[in-house]
Design a protein around this motif. Sequence first.
Motif, PDB file in Angstrom:
ATOM      1  N   THR A 102       0.806  -1.219   0.000  1.00 50.47           N
ATOM      2  CA  THR A 102       0.000   0.000   0.000  1.00 50.47           C
ATOM      3  C   THR A 102       0.842   1.274   0.000  1.00 50.47           C
ATOM      4  OG1 THR A 102      -0.143  -0.121   2.418  1.00 50.47           O
ATOM      5  CG2 THR A 102      -1.947  -1.112   1.150  1.00 50.47           C
ATOM      6  N   ASP A 103       2.027   1.211   0.593  1.00 51.29           N
ATOM      7  CA  ASP A 103       2.899   2.390   0.645  1.00 51.29           C
ATOM      8  C   ASP A 103       4.315   2.002   0.222  1.00 51.29           C
ATOM      9  OD1 ASP A 103       1.144   4.510   1.711  1.00 51.29           O
ATOM     10  OD2 ASP A 103       0.998   3.151   3.423  1.00 51.29           O
ATOM     11  N   THR A 130       8.108   2.046  -1.005  1.00 56.37           N
ATOM     12  CA  THR A 130       9.201   2.967  -0.717  1.00 56.37           C
ATOM     13  C   THR A 130      10.108   3.080  -1.939  1.00 56.37           C
ATOM     14  OG1 THR A 130      10.671   1.237   0.121  1.00 56.37           O
ATOM     15  CG2 THR A 130       9.151   2.266   1.704  1.00 56.37           C
ATOM     16  N   GLU A 178       5.814  10.340  -3.341  1.00 55.22           N
ATOM     17  CA  GLU A 178       4.500  10.901  -3.659  1.00 55.22           C
ATOM     18  C   GLU A 178       4.457  11.419  -5.095  1.00 55.22           C
ATOM     19  OE1 GLU A 178       4.993  10.409   0.483  1.00 55.22           O
ATOM     20  OE2 GLU A 178       6.237  11.584  -0.904  1.00 55.22           O
ATOM     21  N   ALA A 213      -4.590   3.409  -5.011  1.00 52.08           N
ATOM     22  CA  ALA A 213      -3.371   4.165  -4.707  1.00 52.08           C
ATOM     23  C   ALA A 213      -3.229   5.356  -5.641  1.00 52.08           C
ATOM     24  CB  ALA A 213      -2.152   3.247  -4.827  1.00 52.08           C
ATOM     25  N   LYS A 239      -5.600   8.004  -4.491  1.00 51.02           N
ATOM     26  CA  LYS A 239      -5.040   8.649  -3.311  1.00 51.02           C
ATOM     27  C   LYS A 239      -3.948   9.637  -3.693  1.00 51.02           C
ATOM     28  CE  LYS A 239      -2.568   7.513   0.977  1.00 51.02           C
ATOM     29  NZ  LYS A 239      -1.962   6.418   1.772  1.00 51.02           N
ATOM     30  N   THR A 248      -4.176  13.540  -2.861  1.00 48.95           N
ATOM     31  CA  THR A 248      -3.124  14.162  -2.056  1.00 48.95           C
ATOM     32  C   THR A 248      -2.542  15.379  -2.761  1.00 48.95           C
ATOM     33  OG1 THR A 248      -2.561  12.039  -1.034  1.00 48.95           O
ATOM     34  CG2 THR A 248      -0.887  13.766  -0.948  1.00 48.95           C
TER      35      THR A 248
END
Length: 199
Positions: free
Chosen positions: A36-37, A39, A62, A107, A110, A114
Motif C-alpha cells: 500500500t505504501d 518505498t 509521492e 493508490a 489517493k 493528495t
Amino acid sequence: MSTASSAPQRRPGGRTARTRASVHAAVRKLLAAGTTDPTVREVADLSGVHEVTIYRRWGSMETLLLDVATTQLNEEAPFPDTGDLRTDLITWASAVVEQLHRGEGFAFFKAMATAMSPAFGGAPEADRQHATDYLQSRLAQIQRGLDRDADQGGHPPTADMVLDLILAPLYLRALWGYAPHTDIEELVDRALAAGHSCK
C-alpha cells in the motif's frame, strides 16, 4: 571533423524513457502485489534503477506515484469515443470502478487526491500542477463528448454534472470502503436526465 558531426546524438526516448518505464513498472507491480505504501528502496530494488536516480528524477515517492497514476489513467481509461454519449459514459464509469477497486487503482486515486486537496497537507506546487494538468486534459476529453452529443441534437449534462453525479459517488464509495456501485447505468441516466432538464 566538425563539432556537429562529433557530438553524440540523443536517441528519441533513450535511457531516460527506459528508466521511466522500468520504474513505473516496478511501482505498478508493488501496488498490484498489495504493497500500500511502496518505498523508493523497494522500487529501486525491483526496477534495477538506483535510488539516487529515482530521487533525482522524481524527488519523492509521492511525486513518483502521481506520475505513475496520471500515466496509467490516461492509458487505461481514456474517455471513450463511440459516438453515443450514454455508451461512452457507462464504459468510462465502469472502467473507473474497476480501477478504484484494485489496489493500484486506489493508490492512484489517493495520489491524485493528495496532490489536489489542501486537506491532505498540501503537495509541492509541481505536483499540484501535474495533477491539475491531468484533470484539465480529462475534462477536455469529456467536454468533447458532451459537445459532440449537443451537435447531434442531444441535451447533454454539463461536465460538472458528470463529475458530481457519476464520478463523485464512485470515489466516495471507494474512499469509505463501500461496496462498488453496481448500477452504473442508474448514475449515468441520472446525469443525462439532469442535463435534459436544464434545457
